[in-house]
Design an enzyme around this catalytic site. Structure first.
Site, mmCIF file in Angstrom:
data_model
loop_
_atom_site.group_PDB
_atom_site.id
_atom_site.type_symbol
_atom_site.label_atom_id
_atom_site.label_comp_id
_atom_site.label_asym_id
_atom_site.label_seq_id
_atom_site.Cartn_x
_atom_site.Cartn_y
_atom_site.Cartn_z
ATOM 1 N N GLN A 1 0.820 -1.207 0.000
ATOM 2 C CA GLN A 1 0.000 0.000 0.000
ATOM 3 C C GLN A 1 0.856 1.260 0.000
ATOM 4 O O GLN A 1 0.473 2.283 -0.577
ATOM 5 C CB GLN A 1 -0.948 -0.009 1.197
ATOM 6 C CG GLN A 1 -1.976 -1.133 1.140
ATOM 7 C CD GLN A 1 -2.745 -1.165 -0.171
ATOM 8 O OE1 GLN A 1 -3.454 -0.225 -0.514
ATOM 9 N NE2 GLN A 1 -2.597 -2.249 -0.922
ATOM 10 N N HIS B 1 1.666 3.069 -3.358
ATOM 11 C CA HIS B 1 0.687 3.889 -4.066
ATOM 12 C C HIS B 1 1.082 5.353 -4.097
ATOM 13 O O HIS B 1 0.907 6.037 -5.111
ATOM 14 C CB HIS B 1 -0.684 3.790 -3.375
ATOM 15 C CG HIS B 1 -1.523 2.642 -3.819
ATOM 16 N ND1 HIS B 1 -2.172 2.609 -5.023
ATOM 17 C CD2 HIS B 1 -1.832 1.473 -3.199
ATOM 18 C CE1 HIS B 1 -2.844 1.480 -5.141
ATOM 19 N NE2 HIS B 1 -2.650 0.768 -4.044
ATOM 20 N N GLU C 1 -9.160 1.997 5.922
ATOM 21 C CA GLU C 1 -9.664 1.667 4.587
ATOM 22 C C GLU C 1 -9.540 0.149 4.367
ATOM 23 O O GLU C 1 -10.497 -0.520 3.981
ATOM 24 C CB GLU C 1 -8.865 2.424 3.539
ATOM 25 C CG GLU C 1 -9.251 2.081 2.108
ATOM 26 C CD GLU C 1 -8.296 2.682 1.097
ATOM 27 O OE1 GLU C 1 -8.680 2.764 -0.094
ATOM 28 O OE2 GLU C 1 -7.162 3.055 1.455
ATOM 29 N N HIS C 2 -8.338 -0.368 4.570
ATOM 30 C CA HIS C 2 -8.084 -1.807 4.484
ATOM 31 C C HIS C 2 -7.566 -2.276 5.842
ATOM 32 O O HIS C 2 -6.614 -1.699 6.366
ATOM 33 C CB HIS C 2 -7.005 -2.130 3.451
ATOM 34 C CG HIS C 2 -7.189 -1.500 2.112
ATOM 35 N ND1 HIS C 2 -6.538 -0.333 1.733
ATOM 36 C CD2 HIS C 2 -7.932 -1.879 1.054
ATOM 37 C CE1 HIS C 2 -6.874 -0.027 0.494
ATOM 38 N NE2 HIS C 2 -7.725 -0.945 0.049
ATOM 39 N N ASP D 1 -7.606 -5.639 -4.139
ATOM 40 C CA ASP D 1 -7.363 -4.599 -5.134
ATOM 41 C C ASP D 1 -7.709 -5.065 -6.541
ATOM 42 O O ASP D 1 -8.026 -4.244 -7.407
ATOM 43 C CB ASP D 1 -5.892 -4.173 -5.098
ATOM 44 C CG ASP D 1 -5.567 -3.277 -3.912
ATOM 45 O OD1 ASP D 1 -6.499 -2.690 -3.343
ATOM 46 O OD2 ASP D 1 -4.379 -3.171 -3.563
ATOM 47 N N HIS E 1 -52.947 19.536 8.148
ATOM 48 C CA HIS E 1 -52.589 18.154 7.839
ATOM 49 C C HIS E 1 -53.759 17.225 8.178
ATOM 50 O O HIS E 1 -54.099 16.324 7.401
ATOM 51 C CB HIS E 1 -51.357 17.721 8.649
ATOM 52 C CG HIS E 1 -50.060 18.240 8.119
ATOM 53 N ND1 HIS E 1 -49.772 19.576 8.023
ATOM 54 C CD2 HIS E 1 -48.956 17.576 7.667
ATOM 55 C CE1 HIS E 1 -48.556 19.725 7.534
ATOM 56 N NE2 HIS E 1 -48.032 18.517 7.305
#
Length: 455
Positions: free
Chosen positions: A284, A287, A353-354, A387, A446
């Site tokens: 990761q 990236h 996230e992961h 992924d 109403h």
């Protein structure tokens, strides 16, 4: 896995946070875990507001100017010609095509299984309340460029949209000088493989603005080009400018999330394999220099072993400099905990996230996690599987937003519309209650709207 004479060991070291012996509240845990400072969001906001205003006002001329400014590309119109899509697919490496096809097959199967069922509930005789799922009309899908090409993100964005039944799908990805102003050719091939023919060479905040507000057909005086119809939902990951643009147009359109730099957390005990853990942290970190890699562990011995492995593996990885920057940043680190219970609390506070769970009874531990974009269980479910080919979706919430938001899925592109169908007898059963409640709220009209039906 050791270094060589040509690749000396990396000196990268992860910051350590020792929580052993401490009992912390959720707020304290959130402050203790590694996290990127959020100041960059406000820094980007002024620039993104200007870009959005320019696209809204100047349309194609603004898009052309921004493509030249940010991408170094001269552009008459951002729409990718059909011939370029067909050529990209025809020239795609057969092995890459086979891998994409497998990814698509698995993603489609899971997306179809996710589709929620409509509900028709008989409240009483003559009274039915329904919830029907209806796809949005049109979506704009963003696929980032920059440091890497992301044909897998084409799959992750397009497949659930099509499974939801969306009728109009547009895709944008940044133009690349090396491809003559087209997006990455593998991205184009993936779009063609999925039958997406409306593709634009647009990047950054300007792509999000064009999707949200649309772009009118241009004349020769203002840059030319056909109209780009606005969308109802924008999805897809991107850099800080993309995330900021999505936040600023939220409400004009729906968005999936304000995705930031990628992140991985690994919850591990003494049974974890340090070779695997180090490799996953690196996967990761490659990236983005701002990517976050966090190890939460009960084992000091594992922490030390992972750092030794990082020194060896980082030295041999292709994007060494990028990885070293990410692993050395404040957003990455090792968190030492007393036991798995405290580790679970840390991971729920971090809301990764992961999240990988590599512990004894990993499925049981994973079941205790309440905040994560996606959870990867055991030694043989690495994040990189998700992924590409797990069948799950890799467009996931970052920066702690997994505590309240979900990863991209079929329901991102659906709306639950309620239908109320009562006959006269069914309405009569509750008419008195409606009238009573309307008066209690100071809204007697109403109640009158019901009473008038029973003169």
């Amino acid at each position: 896995m050791s270094g060589t004479a040509n690749s000396p060991e990396s000196a990268v070291r992860l910051r350590r946070t020792d929580l052993r012996g401490h009992t912390l509240s959720l707020a304290e845990l959130k402050s203790a875990v590694p996290r990127t400072a959020s100041a960059t969001v406000t820094t980007a906001e002024a620039a993104v507001q200007t870009i959005i205003a320019d696209v809204r006002h100047d349309g194609h001329a603004a898009l052309a100017g921004l493509a030249l400014k940010f991408d170094g590309v001269s552009q008459e119109h951002p729409r990718v010609p059909a011939a370029a899509l067909a050529q990209a697919l025809a020239e795609l490496d057969p092995a890459v095509r086979a891998a994409l096809e497998e990814s698509i097959t698995r993603a489609k199967a899971f997306a179809q299984a996710q589709k929620p069922a409509d509900v028709d509930y008989p409240m009483a005789d003559g009274a039915v309340v329904s919830s029907h799922w209806i796809p949005v009309r049109r979506v704009g899908l963003y696929v980032p460029g920059g440091l890497a090409a992301y044909p897998s993100s084409v799959v992750m964005n397009v497949v659930p949209a099509l499974a939801a039944g969306v009728g109009s799908v547009a895709l944008a990805s940044p133009p690349q000088k090396e491809f003559g102003g087209l997006p990455d050719l593998t991205v184009l091939a993936a779009a063609a493989l999925l039958g997406i023919d409306e593709v634009y060479a647009m990047g950054g905040a300007q792509a999000i603005a064009a999707f949200a507000y649309g772009v009118a057909a241009g004349s020769s005086e203002n840059g030319g080009g056909e109209a780009l119809e606005p969308v109802d939902v924008v999805t897809g990951p991107g850099n800080i400018f993309v995330a900021t643009a999505k936040r600023l147009v939220k409400g004009v359109v729906g968005i999936d999330s304000e995705a930031g730099a990628t992140e991985i957390a690994v919850l591990a005990d003494h049974t974890a394999n340090p070779v695997f853990v180090a490799a996953d942290l690196i996967s990761q970190a490659e990236h983005d220099p701002n990517a976050a890699s966090v190890l939460v562990t009960t084992s000091l011995e594992l922490a030390d072993a992972v750092e030794r492995e990082l020194a060896q593996q980082v030295a041999k990885t292709t994007h060494r400099e990028r990885v070293e920057t990410a692993l050395s940043g404040v957003q990455s680190g090792i968190v030492l905990v007393d036991d798995i219970g405290q580790g679970v609390a840390v991971c729920n506070a971090y809301a990764a996230e992961h999240l990988e769970v590599v512990t004894e009874n990993a499925p049981g531990v994973a079941a205790q996690i309440t905040s994560a974009g996606a959870i990867f269980v055991g030694d043989y479910s690495p994040v990189s599987l998700g992924d590409y080919c797990a069948g799950s979706n890799h467009v996931l919430p970052t920066s702690g937003t997994a505590a309240f938001s979900s990863g991209l899925n079929v329901t991102t592109f659906l709306r639950a519309v309620q239908l109320i169908n009562y006959n006269k007898e069914a309405l009569a059963q509750v008419a008195g209650h409606v009238i009573t409640l309307s008066r209690a709220e100071g809204l007697p009209a109403h109640g009158d709207a019901v009473a008038v039906r029973f003169p």
